[in-house]
Design a protein around this motif. Structure first.
Motif, PDB file in Angstrom:
ATOM      1  N   ASN A   7     -32.224 115.016  48.561  1.00 28.21           N
ATOM      2  CA  ASN A   7     -31.097 116.327  48.329  1.00 28.21           C
ATOM      3  C   ASN A   7     -30.569 116.205  46.996  1.00 28.21           C
ATOM      4  OD1 ASN A   7     -31.581 117.037  51.243  1.00 28.21           O
ATOM      5  ND2 ASN A   7     -29.996 115.675  51.965  1.00 28.21           N
ATOM      6  N   PHE A   8     -31.247 115.296  46.374  1.00 28.63           N
ATOM      7  CA  PHE A   8     -30.612 115.011  44.890  1.00 28.63           C
ATOM      8  C   PHE A   8     -31.478 115.749  43.857  1.00 28.63           C
ATOM      9  CE2 PHE A   8     -29.154 111.803  48.020  1.00 28.63           C
ATOM     10  CZ  PHE A   8     -27.962 112.075  47.785  1.00 28.63           C
ATOM     11  N   PRO A   9     -30.968 116.594  43.010  1.00 27.46           N
ATOM     12  CA  PRO A   9     -31.563 117.076  41.856  1.00 27.46           C
ATOM     13  C   PRO A   9     -30.988 116.055  40.561  1.00 27.46           C
ATOM     14  CG  PRO A   9     -29.764 118.524  42.251  1.00 27.46           C
ATOM     15  CD  PRO A   9     -30.098 117.533  43.251  1.00 27.46           C
ATOM     16  N   VAL A  10     -32.046 115.491  39.852  1.00 26.20           N
ATOM     17  CA  VAL A  10     -31.790 114.668  38.807  1.00 26.20           C
ATOM     18  C   VAL A  10     -32.565 114.561  37.344  1.00 26.20           C
ATOM     19  CG1 VAL A  10     -31.224 112.972  40.438  1.00 26.20           C
ATOM     20  CG2 VAL A  10     -33.396 112.694  39.415  1.00 26.20           C
ATOM     21  N   THR A  11     -32.186 114.135  36.417  1.00 26.01           N
ATOM     22  CA  THR A  11     -33.111 114.160  35.487  1.00 26.01           C
ATOM     23  C   THR A  11     -33.178 112.713  35.044  1.00 26.01           C
ATOM     24  OG1 THR A  11     -32.131 116.166  34.410  1.00 26.01           O
ATOM     25  CG2 THR A  11     -33.359 114.862  32.880  1.00 26.01           C
ATOM     26  N   TRP A  12     -34.349 112.360  35.070  1.00 26.76           N
ATOM     27  CA  TRP A  12     -34.837 110.766  35.128  1.00 26.76           C
ATOM     28  C   TRP A  12     -35.764 110.508  33.583  1.00 26.76           C
ATOM     29  CZ3 TRP A  12     -35.715 107.652  39.735  1.00 26.76           C
ATOM     30  CH2 TRP A  12     -35.989 106.757  39.656  1.00 26.76           C
ATOM     31  N   PHE A  13     -35.176 109.640  32.932  1.00 26.41           N
ATOM     32  CA  PHE A  13     -35.729 109.211  31.634  1.00 26.41           C
ATOM     33  C   PHE A  13     -36.250 107.974  31.710  1.00 26.41           C
ATOM     34  CE2 PHE A  13     -32.182 112.349  30.991  1.00 26.41           C
ATOM     35  CZ  PHE A  13     -32.580 112.845  29.642  1.00 26.41           C
ATOM     36  N   GLN A  14     -37.653 107.768  31.530  1.00 28.52           N
ATOM     37  CA  GLN A  14     -38.283 106.573  31.513  1.00 28.52           C
ATOM     38  C   GLN A  14     -38.813 106.133  30.281  1.00 28.52           C
ATOM     39  OE1 GLN A  14     -41.512 108.043  34.075  1.00 28.52           O
ATOM     40  NE2 GLN A  14     -40.300 107.068  36.004  1.00 28.52           N
ATOM     41  N   PRO A  15     -38.472 104.657  29.928  1.00 30.79           N
ATOM     42  CA  PRO A  15     -38.959 104.209  28.771  1.00 30.79           C
ATOM     43  C   PRO A  15     -40.531 104.186  28.490  1.00 30.79           C
ATOM     44  CG  PRO A  15     -38.068 102.485  30.235  1.00 30.79           C
ATOM     45  CD  PRO A  15     -37.777 103.825  30.878  1.00 30.79           C
ATOM     46  N   LYS A  16     -40.789 103.718  27.407  1.00 30.99           N
ATOM     47  CA  LYS A  16     -42.140 103.659  27.002  1.00 30.99           C
ATOM     48  C   LYS A  16     -42.809 102.318  27.714  1.00 30.99           C
ATOM     49  CE  LYS A  16     -41.870 105.830  22.692  1.00 30.99           C
ATOM     50  NZ  LYS A  16     -42.031 105.722  21.064  1.00 30.99           N
ATOM     51  N   LYS A  17     -43.957 102.455  28.237  1.00 30.83           N
ATOM     52  CA  LYS A  17     -44.648 101.361  28.813  1.00 30.83           C
ATOM     53  C   LYS A  17     -44.743 100.167  27.725  1.00 30.83           C
ATOM     54  CE  LYS A  17     -47.668 103.879  32.018  1.00 30.83           C
ATOM     55  NZ  LYS A  17     -48.989 104.043  32.462  1.00 30.83           N
ATOM     56  N   GLY A  18     -44.239  98.802  28.198  1.00 31.68           N
ATOM     57  CA  GLY A  18     -44.211  97.894  27.459  1.00 31.68           C
ATOM     58  C   GLY A  18     -42.919  97.389  26.957  1.00 31.68           C
ATOM     59  N   ASN A  19     -42.129  98.541  27.113  1.00 33.33           N
ATOM     60  CA  ASN A  19     -40.618  98.402  26.842  1.00 33.33           C
ATOM     61  C   ASN A  19     -39.468  98.529  27.953  1.00 33.33           C
ATOM     62  OD1 ASN A  19     -38.507  98.079  24.721  1.00 33.33           O
ATOM     63  ND2 ASN A  19     -38.069 100.269  24.731  1.00 33.33           N
ATOM     64  N   GLU A  20     -40.154  98.537  29.066  1.00 32.86           N
ATOM     65  CA  GLU A  20     -39.226  98.649  30.042  1.00 32.86           C
ATOM     66  C   GLU A  20     -38.558  97.395  30.513  1.00 32.86           C
ATOM     67  OE1 GLU A  20     -42.700  98.632  30.356  1.00 32.86           O
ATOM     68  OE2 GLU A  20     -43.402 100.387  31.652  1.00 32.86           O
ATOM     69  N   LYS A  21     -37.169  97.659  30.963  1.00 39.13           N
ATOM     70  CA  LYS A  21     -36.218  96.499  31.268  1.00 39.13           C
ATOM     71  C   LYS A  21     -36.097  96.637  32.927  1.00 39.13           C
ATOM     72  CE  LYS A  21     -34.105  95.397  27.134  1.00 39.13           C
ATOM     73  NZ  LYS A  21     -33.135  95.678  26.331  1.00 39.13           N
ATOM     74  N   GLU A  22     -35.460  95.758  33.488  1.00 40.84           N
ATOM     75  CA  GLU A  22     -35.638  95.843  34.966  1.00 40.84           C
ATOM     76  C   GLU A  22     -34.345  96.425  35.542  1.00 40.84           C
ATOM     77  OE1 GLU A  22     -35.019  91.823  36.838  1.00 40.84           O
ATOM     78  OE2 GLU A  22     -34.060  91.141  35.084  1.00 40.84           O
ATOM     79  N   TYR A  23     -33.437  96.603  34.730  1.00 47.61           N
ATOM     80  CA  TYR A  23     -32.260  97.520  35.163  1.00 47.61           C
ATOM     81  C   TYR A  23     -32.294  99.225  34.760  1.00 47.61           C
ATOM     82  CZ  TYR A  23     -29.892  93.340  35.399  1.00 47.61           C
ATOM     83  OH  TYR A  23     -29.552  91.865  35.778  1.00 47.61           O
ATOM     84  N   THR A  24     -31.790  99.939  35.683  1.00 48.81           N
ATOM     85  CA  THR A  24     -31.558 101.229  35.737  1.00 48.81           C
ATOM     86  C   THR A  24     -30.176 101.697  35.452  1.00 48.81           C
ATOM     87  OG1 THR A  24     -33.508 101.558  37.053  1.00 48.81           O
ATOM     88  CG2 THR A  24     -31.889 103.566  36.917  1.00 48.81           C
ATOM     89  N   VAL A  25     -29.952 102.824  34.399  1.00 50.30           N
ATOM     90  CA  VAL A  25     -28.398 103.172  34.174  1.00 50.30           C
ATOM     91  C   VAL A  25     -28.460 104.754  34.701  1.00 50.30           C
ATOM     92  CG1 VAL A  25     -27.221 104.137  32.236  1.00 50.30           C
ATOM     93  CG2 VAL A  25     -28.476 101.983  31.955  1.00 50.30           C
ATOM     94  N   VAL A  26     -27.306 104.619  35.538  1.00 48.73           N
ATOM     95  CA  VAL A  26     -26.919 106.072  36.209  1.00 48.73           C
ATOM     96  C   VAL A  26     -25.901 106.534  35.636  1.00 48.73           C
ATOM     97  CG1 VAL A  26     -26.395 107.210  38.352  1.00 48.73           C
ATOM     98  CG2 VAL A  26     -27.971 105.466  38.189  1.00 48.73           C
ATOM     99  N   ILE A  27     -25.691 107.667  34.773  1.00 44.58           N
ATOM    100  CA  ILE A  27     -24.572 108.386  33.930  1.00 44.58           C
ATOM    101  C   ILE A  27     -24.086 109.326  34.802  1.00 44.58           C
ATOM    102  CG2 ILE A  27     -24.122 109.324  31.756  1.00 44.58           C
ATOM    103  CD1 ILE A  27     -26.450 108.060  30.677  1.00 44.58           C
ATOM    104  N   TYR A  28     -22.748 109.385  34.874  1.00 47.87           N
ATOM    105  CA  TYR A  28     -21.899 110.504  35.764  1.00 47.87           C
ATOM    106  C   TYR A  28     -21.126 111.201  34.724  1.00 47.87           C
ATOM    107  CZ  TYR A  28     -23.300 108.190  40.150  1.00 47.87           C
ATOM    108  OH  TYR A  28     -24.039 107.672  41.175  1.00 47.87           O
ATOM    109  N   HIS A  29     -21.373 112.379  34.671  1.00 46.96           N
ATOM    110  CA  HIS A  29     -20.573 113.395  33.672  1.00 46.96           C
ATOM    111  C   HIS A  29     -19.204 113.753  34.191  1.00 46.96           C
ATOM    112  CE1 HIS A  29     -20.816 117.053  35.939  1.00 46.96           C
ATOM    113  NE2 HIS A  29     -22.367 116.744  36.200  1.00 46.96           N
TER     114      HIS A  29
END
Length: 237
Positions: A7-29
């Motif tokens: 039910n959730f519209p989102v915009t998802w930004f994914q880092p380049k391969k090889g630069n990924e960290k294990e944490y995800t940041v969620v930003i609320y406006h």
């Protein structure tokens, strides 16, 4: 990338391969804003290797947006409803996004800061949260809002509703918290942020809580604040 997850519209930004960290940041406006206003910041966090999600909030963007969100009566009716709804739907949100709470960092600006604090209080296993120009002291801040607007005091039922969601009185998380506020904020009084900070300090034995005050700054998320948030997130992830 814009997408619909359950039910959730989102915009998802994914880092380049090889630069990924294990944490995800969620930003609320903030109130009356949009997710798009934080795409630039999301670009900075993803550049550091963090998966970053900017969710659409109820009564904003495509989710039943309000015709005039800055009308006083509209704000008074829907501001807290948006916050409480975002807290209520968080479990469904992370399930739809397939996120691990223990690898999640929440960042919120203004109303989004209230949301981040409220979610963190309800889910203390979250890795960390940032509140910029908001407050984690709900009832106390609502009293400040009512005083500013010369409104009536809260009813007993209102008080009970606020206590249900208020981070004040909840079990305090052991994960880090960053609070940032402009000392000249005329929209969300800094006193609410200070009240929350004092509450968190009661059990802050590991110096996990940081409070940064920006002098001569009104209700604005400045570039200096953004940089502080990015540097703080990097220490966690």
């Amino acid at each position: 990338m814009k997408m619909q997850l359950g039910n959730f519209p989102v915009t998802w930004f994914q880092p380049k391969k090889g630069n990924e960290k294990e944490y995800t940041v969620v930003i609320y406006h903030g109130w009356g804003g949009s997710g798009q206003s934080f795409y630039e910041m999301a670009g900075e966090t993803v550049e550091e290797g963090f998966n970053t999600i900017v969710p659409e909030l109820i009564y904003h963007d495509t989710r039943s947006p309000l015709e005039n969100p800055f009308d006083k009566k509209t704000m008074q009716k829907y501001f807290w409803e948006t916050i409480f709804n975002s807290i209520n739907e968080f479990e469904d949100f992370i399930n739809a996004c397939k996120l691990d709470k223990k690898k999640l960092i929440l960042v919120g600006s203004s109303m989004g800061g209230f949301i981040a604090c409220g979610i963190h209080a309800a889910h203390p296993e979250i890795a960390g949260s940032v509140c910029v120009n908001g407050s984690g002291s709900f009832l106390y801040t609502e009293k400040l809002f009512r005083k500013m607007d010369n409104r009536d005091f809260l009813s007993g039922a209102d008080v009970e509703l606020f206590k249900k969601y208020d981070p004040i009185g909840k079990v305090r998380s052991e994960s880090p918290v960053l609070l940032i506020h402009g000392d000249n904020d005329t929209i969300v009084p800094i006193e609410g942020q200070k009240h929350f900070y004092d509450y968190l300090l009661q059990t802050d034995e590991n110096n996990r809580v940081t409070f940064k005050i920006h002098n001569n700054v009104n209700h604005k998320f400045t570039s200096e604040m953004v940089n502080e948030v990015i540097q703080w997130i990097k220490k966690i992830g």
